[in-house]
Design a protein around this motif. Structure first.
Motif, mmCIF file in Angstrom:
data_model
loop_
_atom_site.group_PDB
_atom_site.id
_atom_site.type_symbol
_atom_site.label_atom_id
_atom_site.label_comp_id
_atom_site.label_asym_id
_atom_site.label_seq_id
_atom_site.Cartn_x
_atom_site.Cartn_y
_atom_site.Cartn_z
ATOM 1 N N MET A 1 -31.333 -102.511 15.559
ATOM 2 C CA MET A 1 -30.715 -102.431 16.866
ATOM 3 C C MET A 1 -29.372 -103.157 16.814
ATOM 4 O O MET A 1 -29.271 -104.263 16.313
ATOM 5 C CB MET A 1 -31.661 -103.053 17.882
ATOM 6 C CG MET A 1 -31.204 -102.944 19.283
ATOM 7 S SD MET A 1 -32.577 -103.477 20.335
ATOM 8 C CE MET A 1 -31.694 -103.779 21.804
ATOM 9 N N PHE A 2 -28.339 -102.582 17.366
ATOM 10 C CA PHE A 2 -26.983 -103.119 17.289
ATOM 11 C C PHE A 2 -26.882 -104.525 17.861
ATOM 12 O O PHE A 2 -26.235 -105.380 17.297
ATOM 13 C CB PHE A 2 -26.018 -102.177 18.017
ATOM 14 C CG PHE A 2 -24.581 -102.535 17.804
ATOM 15 C CD1 PHE A 2 -23.937 -102.145 16.643
ATOM 16 C CD2 PHE A 2 -23.879 -103.264 18.728
ATOM 17 C CE1 PHE A 2 -22.610 -102.466 16.429
ATOM 18 C CE2 PHE A 2 -22.557 -103.599 18.524
ATOM 19 C CZ PHE A 2 -21.922 -103.192 17.369
ATOM 20 N N ILE A 3 -27.545 -104.775 18.971
ATOM 21 C CA ILE A 3 -27.437 -106.095 19.587
ATOM 22 C C ILE A 3 -27.946 -107.187 18.656
ATOM 23 O O ILE A 3 -27.391 -108.267 18.603
ATOM 24 C CB ILE A 3 -28.149 -106.160 20.951
ATOM 25 C CG1 ILE A 3 -27.788 -107.474 21.659
ATOM 26 C CG2 ILE A 3 -29.631 -106.028 20.799
ATOM 27 C CD1 ILE A 3 -28.198 -107.504 23.102
ATOM 28 N N SER A 4 -28.976 -106.900 17.881
ATOM 29 C CA SER A 4 -29.494 -107.899 16.952
ATOM 30 C C SER A 4 -28.427 -108.293 15.943
ATOM 31 O O SER A 4 -28.276 -109.460 15.617
ATOM 32 C CB SER A 4 -30.719 -107.369 16.215
ATOM 33 O OG SER A 4 -31.745 -107.107 17.136
ATOM 34 N N GLU B 1 -27.656 -104.035 29.840
ATOM 35 C CA GLU B 1 -26.467 -104.718 30.348
ATOM 36 C C GLU B 1 -26.034 -105.834 29.390
ATOM 37 O O GLU B 1 -24.854 -105.979 29.086
ATOM 38 C CB GLU B 1 -26.758 -105.305 31.724
ATOM 39 C CG GLU B 1 -25.540 -105.882 32.418
ATOM 40 C CD GLU B 1 -25.852 -106.376 33.812
ATOM 41 O OE1 GLU B 1 -25.110 -107.261 34.269
ATOM 42 O OE2 GLU B 1 -26.811 -105.902 34.441
ATOM 43 N N LEU B 2 -26.989 -106.569 28.878
ATOM 44 C CA LEU B 2 -26.684 -107.627 27.914
ATOM 45 C C LEU B 2 -26.168 -107.033 26.609
ATOM 46 O O LEU B 2 -25.220 -107.546 26.017
ATOM 47 C CB LEU B 2 -27.923 -108.480 27.650
ATOM 48 C CG LEU B 2 -27.747 -109.660 26.700
ATOM 49 C CD1 LEU B 2 -26.691 -110.630 27.218
ATOM 50 C CD2 LEU B 2 -29.076 -110.360 26.493
ATOM 51 N N GLU B 3 -26.770 -105.937 26.181
ATOM 52 C CA GLU B 3 -26.308 -105.274 24.961
ATOM 53 C C GLU B 3 -24.861 -104.824 25.110
ATOM 54 O O GLU B 3 -24.042 -105.019 24.205
ATOM 55 C CB GLU B 3 -27.201 -104.079 24.630
ATOM 56 C CG GLU B 3 -26.804 -103.394 23.349
ATOM 57 C CD GLU B 3 -27.748 -102.279 22.941
ATOM 58 O OE1 GLU B 3 -27.344 -101.501 22.061
ATOM 59 O OE2 GLU B 3 -28.846 -102.179 23.474
ATOM 60 N N ALA B 4 -24.526 -104.249 26.248
ATOM 61 C CA ALA B 4 -23.149 -103.804 26.489
ATOM 62 C C ALA B 4 -22.189 -104.994 26.491
ATOM 63 O O ALA B 4 -21.081 -104.912 25.943
ATOM 64 C CB ALA B 4 -23.065 -103.049 27.813
ATOM 65 N N LEU B 5 -22.627 -106.117 27.064
ATOM 66 C CA LEU B 5 -21.797 -107.317 27.083
ATOM 67 C C LEU B 5 -21.543 -107.831 25.669
ATOM 68 O O LEU B 5 -20.412 -108.167 25.311
ATOM 69 C CB LEU B 5 -22.463 -108.399 27.929
ATOM 70 C CG LEU B 5 -21.709 -109.710 28.068
ATOM 71 C CD1 LEU B 5 -20.388 -109.515 28.781
ATOM 72 C CD2 LEU B 5 -22.571 -110.726 28.798
ATOM 73 N N PHE B 6 -22.590 -107.865 24.832
ATOM 74 C CA PHE B 6 -22.421 -108.299 23.446
ATOM 75 C C PHE B 6 -21.518 -107.351 22.672
ATOM 76 O O PHE B 6 -20.672 -107.786 21.896
ATOM 77 C CB PHE B 6 -23.772 -108.411 22.729
ATOM 78 C CG PHE B 6 -24.416 -109.749 22.877
ATOM 79 C CD1 PHE B 6 -23.832 -110.889 22.347
ATOM 80 C CD2 PHE B 6 -25.616 -109.874 23.556
ATOM 81 C CE1 PHE B 6 -24.429 -112.132 22.484
ATOM 82 C CE2 PHE B 6 -26.221 -111.108 23.696
ATOM 83 C CZ PHE B 6 -25.632 -112.237 23.171
ATOM 84 N N ARG B 7 -21.680 -106.057 22.879
ATOM 85 C CA ARG B 7 -20.818 -105.091 22.193
ATOM 86 C C ARG B 7 -19.358 -105.322 22.571
ATOM 87 O O ARG B 7 -18.471 -105.317 21.722
ATOM 88 C CB ARG B 7 -21.214 -103.656 22.546
ATOM 89 C CG ARG B 7 -22.460 -103.174 21.878
ATOM 90 C CD ARG B 7 -22.770 -101.750 22.365
ATOM 91 N NE ARG B 7 -24.012 -101.292 21.853
ATOM 92 C CZ ARG B 7 -24.127 -100.393 20.883
ATOM 93 N NH1 ARG B 7 -23.056 -99.851 20.359
ATOM 94 N NH2 ARG B 7 -25.319 -100.015 20.472
#
Length: 106
Positions: A1-4, A33-39
């Motif tokens: 997973m990208f966020i990881s 939403e958190l994943e988008a923020l990290f990206r």
């Protein structure tokens, strides 16, 4: 997973394991939403880096290439690749710290 990968990249040399960041496990529920923020954050910080450093960091921490693989791709020695990875991680970490540090008005 990208966020990881982004979380690992953000925490690699910036205090992870020192009690400063909460552990993120695969049991944590997905948070788009958190994943988008990290990206957005990691992309912006990579854009602020020298292109060569951003490329090395992406290869090492997001594509999981070894220093040997990176050396073969870039035409440098493995020792040079290790040094370049360390420099890129330090640069990224400094950008994270600067981003999260409160602005001091004088």
């Amino acid at each position: 997973m990208f966020i990881s990968n982004d979380v690992r990249l953000l925490s690699a040399d910036c205090g992870a394991g020192s009690g400063q960041l909460p552990a993120i496990t695969s049991e944590d529920p997905p948070d788009p939403e958190l994943e988008a923020l990290f990206r957005q954050l990691t992309g912006t910080l990579r854009d602020l880096m020298e292109p060569e450093d951003a490329d090395i960091l992406t290869q090492a921490d997001l594509a999981d290439l070894t220093p040997s693989d990176i050396a073969a791709r870039t035409g440098c020695t493995e020792a040079e690749a290790v040094a370049r990875i360390a420099r890129a991680r330090a640069c990224f970490c400094n950008l994270v710290v600067l981003t999260l540090s409160p602005t001091k008005w004088t």
